[in-house]
Design a protein around this motif. Structure first.
Motif, PDB file in Angstrom:
ATOM      1  N   ALA A   1      10.990  16.834  13.016  1.00 18.15           N
ATOM      2  CA  ALA A   1      10.577  17.695  14.227  1.00 18.15           C
ATOM      3  C   ALA A   1      10.758  16.697  15.669  1.00 18.15           C
ATOM      4  O   ALA A   1      11.216  17.604  16.740  1.00 18.15           O
ATOM      5  N   LEU A   2      10.850  15.503  15.544  1.00 16.39           N
ATOM      6  CA  LEU A   2      10.852  14.643  16.725  1.00 16.39           C
ATOM      7  C   LEU A   2      12.561  14.851  17.029  1.00 16.39           C
ATOM      8  O   LEU A   2      13.127  14.978  18.243  1.00 16.39           O
ATOM      9  N   THR A   3      13.424  14.806  15.910  1.00 14.64           N
ATOM     10  CA  THR A   3      14.690  14.887  16.131  1.00 14.64           C
ATOM     11  C   THR A   3      15.029  16.584  16.864  1.00 14.64           C
ATOM     12  O   THR A   3      16.023  16.593  17.880  1.00 14.64           O
ATOM     13  N   GLY A   4      14.387  17.454  16.253  1.00 14.75           N
ATOM     14  CA  GLY A   4      14.567  18.532  17.080  1.00 14.75           C
ATOM     15  C   GLY A   4      14.038  18.644  18.503  1.00 14.75           C
ATOM     16  O   GLY A   4      14.683  19.222  19.533  1.00 14.75           O
ATOM     17  N   TYR A   5      12.998  18.010  18.599  1.00 14.47           N
ATOM     18  CA  TYR A   5      12.324  18.060  20.034  1.00 14.47           C
ATOM     19  C   TYR A   5      13.250  17.204  21.106  1.00 14.47           C
ATOM     20  O   TYR A   5      13.350  17.604  22.241  1.00 14.47           O
ATOM     21  N   TYR A   6      13.775  15.957  20.577  1.00 13.88           N
ATOM     22  CA  TYR A   6      14.628  15.180  21.303  1.00 13.88           C
ATOM     23  C   TYR A   6      15.855  15.815  21.871  1.00 13.88           C
ATOM     24  O   TYR A   6      16.395  15.762  22.843  1.00 13.88           O
ATOM     25  N   TYR A   7      16.354  16.499  20.786  1.00 13.21           N
ATOM     26  CA  TYR A   7      17.612  17.486  21.173  1.00 13.21           C
ATOM     27  C   TYR A   7      17.275  18.391  22.134  1.00 13.21           C
ATOM     28  O   TYR A   7      18.039  18.483  23.113  1.00 13.21           O
ATOM     29  N   LEU A   8      16.216  18.962  22.037  1.00 13.26           N
ATOM     30  CA  LEU A   8      15.947  20.186  23.026  1.00 13.26           C
ATOM     31  C   LEU A   8      15.776  19.721  24.405  1.00 13.26           C
ATOM     32  O   LEU A   8      16.501  20.186  25.531  1.00 13.26           O
ATOM     33  N   VAL A   9      15.118  18.461  24.628  1.00 15.64           N
ATOM     34  CA  VAL A   9      15.046  17.626  25.933  1.00 15.64           C
ATOM     35  C   VAL A   9      16.257  16.860  26.242  1.00 15.64           C
ATOM     36  O   VAL A   9      16.782  17.068  27.372  1.00 15.64           O
ATOM     37  N   GLN A  10      16.511  15.862  25.582  1.00 11.87           N
ATOM     38  CA  GLN A  10      17.675  15.276  25.946  1.00 11.87           C
ATOM     39  C   GLN A  10      19.185  15.700  25.692  1.00 11.87           C
ATOM     40  O   GLN A  10      19.908  15.448  26.769  1.00 11.87           O
ATOM     41  N   THR A  11      19.513  16.546  24.878  1.00 13.74           N
ATOM     42  CA  THR A  11      20.987  17.233  24.584  1.00 13.74           C
ATOM     43  C   THR A  11      21.061  18.387  25.487  1.00 13.74           C
ATOM     44  O   THR A  11      22.063  18.753  26.350  1.00 13.74           O
ATOM     45  N   VAL A  12      20.003  19.401  25.266  1.00 13.03           N
ATOM     46  CA  VAL A  12      19.986  20.568  25.718  1.00 13.03           C
ATOM     47  C   VAL A  12      19.605  20.725  27.387  1.00 13.03           C
ATOM     48  O   VAL A  12      20.275  21.357  28.009  1.00 13.03           O
ATOM     49  N   GLY A  13      18.709  19.812  27.345  1.00  7.69           N
ATOM     50  CA  GLY A  13      18.033  19.758  28.980  1.00  7.69           C
ATOM     51  C   GLY A  13      16.982  20.469  29.212  1.00  7.69           C
ATOM     52  O   GLY A  13      16.656  20.894  30.402  1.00  7.69           O
ATOM     53  N   PHE A  14      15.938  20.838  28.232  1.00 10.30           N
ATOM     54  CA  PHE A  14      14.799  21.711  28.667  1.00 10.30           C
ATOM     55  C   PHE A  14      13.732  20.572  29.045  1.00 10.30           C
ATOM     56  O   PHE A  14      13.632  19.504  28.651  1.00 10.30           O
ATOM     57  N   PHE A  15      13.007  21.065  30.473  1.00  5.41           N
ATOM     58  CA  PHE A  15      11.803  20.325  30.701  1.00  5.41           C
ATOM     59  C   PHE A  15      10.802  20.429  29.585  1.00  5.41           C
ATOM     60  O   PHE A  15      10.584  21.449  29.209  1.00  5.41           O
ATOM     61  N   PRO A  16      10.126  19.320  29.253  1.00  8.64           N
ATOM     62  CA  PRO A  16       9.255  19.345  28.338  1.00  8.64           C
ATOM     63  C   PRO A  16       8.147  20.522  28.629  1.00  8.64           C
ATOM     64  O   PRO A  16       7.663  21.338  27.564  1.00  8.64           O
ATOM     65  N   ALA A  17       7.763  20.680  29.825  1.00  8.83           N
ATOM     66  CA  ALA A  17       6.824  21.473  30.359  1.00  8.83           C
ATOM     67  C   ALA A  17       7.010  22.957  30.232  1.00  8.83           C
ATOM     68  O   ALA A  17       6.455  24.042  29.915  1.00  8.83           O
ATOM     69  N   ASP A  18       8.637  23.119  29.858  1.00  6.00           N
ATOM     70  CA  ASP A  18       8.954  24.625  29.556  1.00  6.00           C
ATOM     71  C   ASP A  18       9.276  24.918  28.053  1.00  6.00           C
ATOM     72  O   ASP A  18       9.853  25.850  27.749  1.00  6.00           O
ATOM     73  N   ILE A  19       8.739  23.994  27.206  1.00 10.16           N
ATOM     74  CA  ILE A  19       8.772  24.097  25.913  1.00 10.16           C
ATOM     75  C   ILE A  19       7.489  24.733  25.245  1.00 10.16           C
ATOM     76  O   ILE A  19       6.504  24.055  25.520  1.00 10.16           O
ATOM     77  N   ILE A  20       7.599  25.654  24.542  1.00  8.55           N
ATOM     78  CA  ILE A  20       6.222  26.180  23.936  1.00  8.55           C
ATOM     79  C   ILE A  20       6.255  25.862  22.342  1.00  8.55           C
ATOM     80  O   ILE A  20       7.297  26.431  21.722  1.00  8.55           O
ATOM     81  N   VAL A  21       5.660  24.937  21.706  1.00  6.11           N
ATOM     82  CA  VAL A  21       5.789  24.653  20.352  1.00  6.11           C
ATOM     83  C   VAL A  21       4.728  25.545  19.668  1.00  6.11           C
ATOM     84  O   VAL A  21       3.622  25.651  20.142  1.00  6.11           O
ATOM     85  N   ASP A  22       5.327  26.251  18.514  1.00  2.97           N
ATOM     86  CA  ASP A  22       4.489  26.824  17.827  1.00  2.97           C
ATOM     87  C   ASP A  22       4.540  26.671  16.379  1.00  2.97           C
ATOM     88  O   ASP A  22       5.490  25.845  15.840  1.00  2.97           O
ATOM     89  N   GLY A  23       3.592  26.805  15.450  1.00  5.20           N
ATOM     90  CA  GLY A  23       3.406  26.616  14.220  1.00  5.20           C
ATOM     91  C   GLY A  23       2.444  27.354  13.484  1.00  5.20           C
ATOM     92  O   GLY A  23       1.586  27.480  13.804  1.00  5.20           O
ATOM     93  N   ASP A  24       2.832  28.026  12.235  1.00  2.00           N
ATOM     94  CA  ASP A  24       1.932  28.496  11.324  1.00  2.00           C
ATOM     95  C   ASP A  24       1.699  27.763  10.201  1.00  2.00           C
ATOM     96  O   ASP A  24       2.549  27.126   9.669  1.00  2.00           O
TER      97      ASP A  24
ATOM     98  N   PHE B   1       9.792  26.403  20.361  1.00  2.00           N
ATOM     99  CA  PHE B   1      10.315  25.546  19.395  1.00  2.00           C
ATOM    100  C   PHE B   1       9.200  25.973  18.160  1.00  2.00           C
ATOM    101  O   PHE B   1       8.206  25.510  18.310  1.00  2.00           O
ATOM    102  N   HIS B   2       9.893  26.556  17.219  1.00  2.00           N
ATOM    103  CA  HIS B   2       9.069  27.088  16.113  1.00  2.00           C
ATOM    104  C   HIS B   2       9.101  26.304  14.821  1.00  2.00           C
ATOM    105  O   HIS B   2      10.207  25.751  14.506  1.00  2.00           O
ATOM    106  N   MET B   3       7.921  25.960  14.254  1.00  2.00           N
ATOM    107  CA  MET B   3       7.870  25.255  12.897  1.00  2.00           C
ATOM    108  C   MET B   3       7.363  26.155  11.823  1.00  2.00           C
ATOM    109  O   MET B   3       6.326  26.704  12.229  1.00  2.00           O
TER     110      MET B   3
END
Ligand SMILES: *[C@@H]1O[C@H](CO)[C@@H](O)[C@H](O)[C@H]1NC(C)=O
Length: 397
Positions: free
Chosen positions: A202-225, A141-143
């Protein structure tokens, strides 16, 4: 306000860019080549002529946006970028705005909204938009960076090499996802959407990844520069602080956090004589007055003094009233340019994280001759390749 001139017409913007490219190539570059042919005139004597001139180019790009604000217009939250793999994402449910963030959103008049989002697949793959994860699949999940005012989440954005680079180096990463969080200035450089807009987005994006797409949070790598690193920190902090609530269930924090030259103190506290802000002023692209302008725009109705004491804005502020805890944070990799203006604040962040999470959970890498957000600068070698090797090792571990 930041830029001196605002150009309202696209044709004038294009003309300006063409003229600038001409002057840069035929006048400015030869002048630099003559001046810096003499090593004792170089801002860093041991740097090659090529490296000095490339660093000057990066400084020049920032100078242009100091003068003119947004010259090249990026896609923004108002529309999906054409011909990209993207879709609209529904706003995060309002129950997830709680505590201080809820109050500050009300003060600033900010609501969650529907936003464009984008996907990048592995080379040669074509995964349907929002398809459920394969077993064991990880996602980035890139920022993006850009002082919260510039650049975009669109796959054409220069910062998306960061997600692609991780995918190349770690087989279990199947896709890169990004959300078009609202920028703090309009294409005509008027301030809009202050804090906590981008955290909510960012929360909107994260919530979508977890709740709608179905990724486990542990499988999400958040990055940002840069400013994206600021946002990645704020999101993780917010998720952690609201675990185990009785009234509303928050998704768990991500599995890993990758911070590249993160902007982690937006206040002027680190801006002192002898600091990295003053030491690298002739080589690094970050300009103190300019960054303070964008920090002030970001703080909006709360004023820049909020940046001294608010852990979501400045987790590395050294103001005595700031209280921040990294307890429970995921394993984190921090990349810092040893010759960048943010170096001092990033070291403060590292020390705080190591104190609470332990050395084994915080990987820190600081090549001494690298500048701000250098991972995309193909001329900054071997620092760039070495940094990617370190990140690759960390991703696999
Ligand atoms: C690293 O993090 C893990 C998981 O949170 C934790 O169990 C461990 O104690 C941490 N290491 C140190 C040295 O604090």
């Amino acid at each position: 306000m930041a830029p001196l001139f605002t150009i309202r017409y696209q044709s004038l913007r294009s003309l300006l860019l063409v003229c600038d490219a001409f002057v840069l190539k035929f006048i400015q570059t030869p002048i630099w080549m003559i001046i810096y042919a003499l090593p004792f005139l170089r801002p860093k004597r041991d740097w090659s002529l090529r490296r000095i001139i490339m660093a000057k180019y990066v400084q020049h790009m920032v100078f242009m946006s100091r003068m003119f604000g947004k010259v090249a217009i990026s896609p923004d939250h108002r529309a999906l970028a054409p011909e990209q793999k993207g879709s609209w994402v529904d706003p995060v449910p309002k129950e997830l705005l709680v505590g201080r963030i809820k109050d500050m959103a009300a003060t600033a008049g900010i609501e969650p909204i529907r936003l464009p989002s984008y996907w990048i697949d592995r080379e040669g793959c074509d995964v349907a938009i929002g398809a459920p994860p394969r077993p064991g699949e990880k996602v980035v999940f890139h920022m993006h960076g850009g002082a919260y005012a510039f650049l975009s989440a669109s796959p054409e954005d220069p910062t998306t090499h960061i997600g692609r680079g991780q995918m190349e180096r770690c087989e279990s990463i199947g896709r890169v996802f990004s959300i078009e969080f609202r920028a703090t200035t309009t294409p005509n450089n008027e301030p809009v959407n202050p804090f906590p807009t981008q955290l909510i987005d960012a929360l909107t994006g994260y919530y979508y990844l977890v709740q709608t797409v179905g990724f486990f949070p542990a499988d999400i790598i958040v990055d940002g520069d840069s400013a994206g690193g600021n946002l990645a920190l704020a999101l993780t902090l917010y998720l952690l602080e609201n675990q185990n609530r009785e009234d509303v269930e928050f998704p768990a924090p991500p599995g890993k956090l990758l911070l590249l030259s993160p902007w982690c103190d937006l206040s002027p506290i680190h801006l002192t004589p002898g600091s990295s802000w003053t030491e690298f002023t002739h080589i690094d692209c970050l300009h103190a007055g300019y960054m303070q302008d964008y920090a002030e725009i970001f703080c909006g109705p709360f004023g820049l003094q909020e940046a001294e004491v608010n852990p979501y804005i400045s987790p590395a502020s050294t103001h005595p009233s700031l209280s921040v805890s990294f307890k429970g944070f995921p394993r984190t990799f921090i990349l810092c340019g040893g010759s960048e203006a943010f170096r001092d604040q990033i070291r403060v962040l590292r020390d705080r994280m190591v104190r609470e999470l332990g050395e084994e959970n915080v990987t820190y890498y600081e090549p001494s001759d690298a500048i701000h957000d250098f991972l995309g600068m193909t001329w900054l070698e071997p620092e760039r390749t070495n940094s990617w090797s370190e990140i690759g090792r960390w991703l696999d571990h």
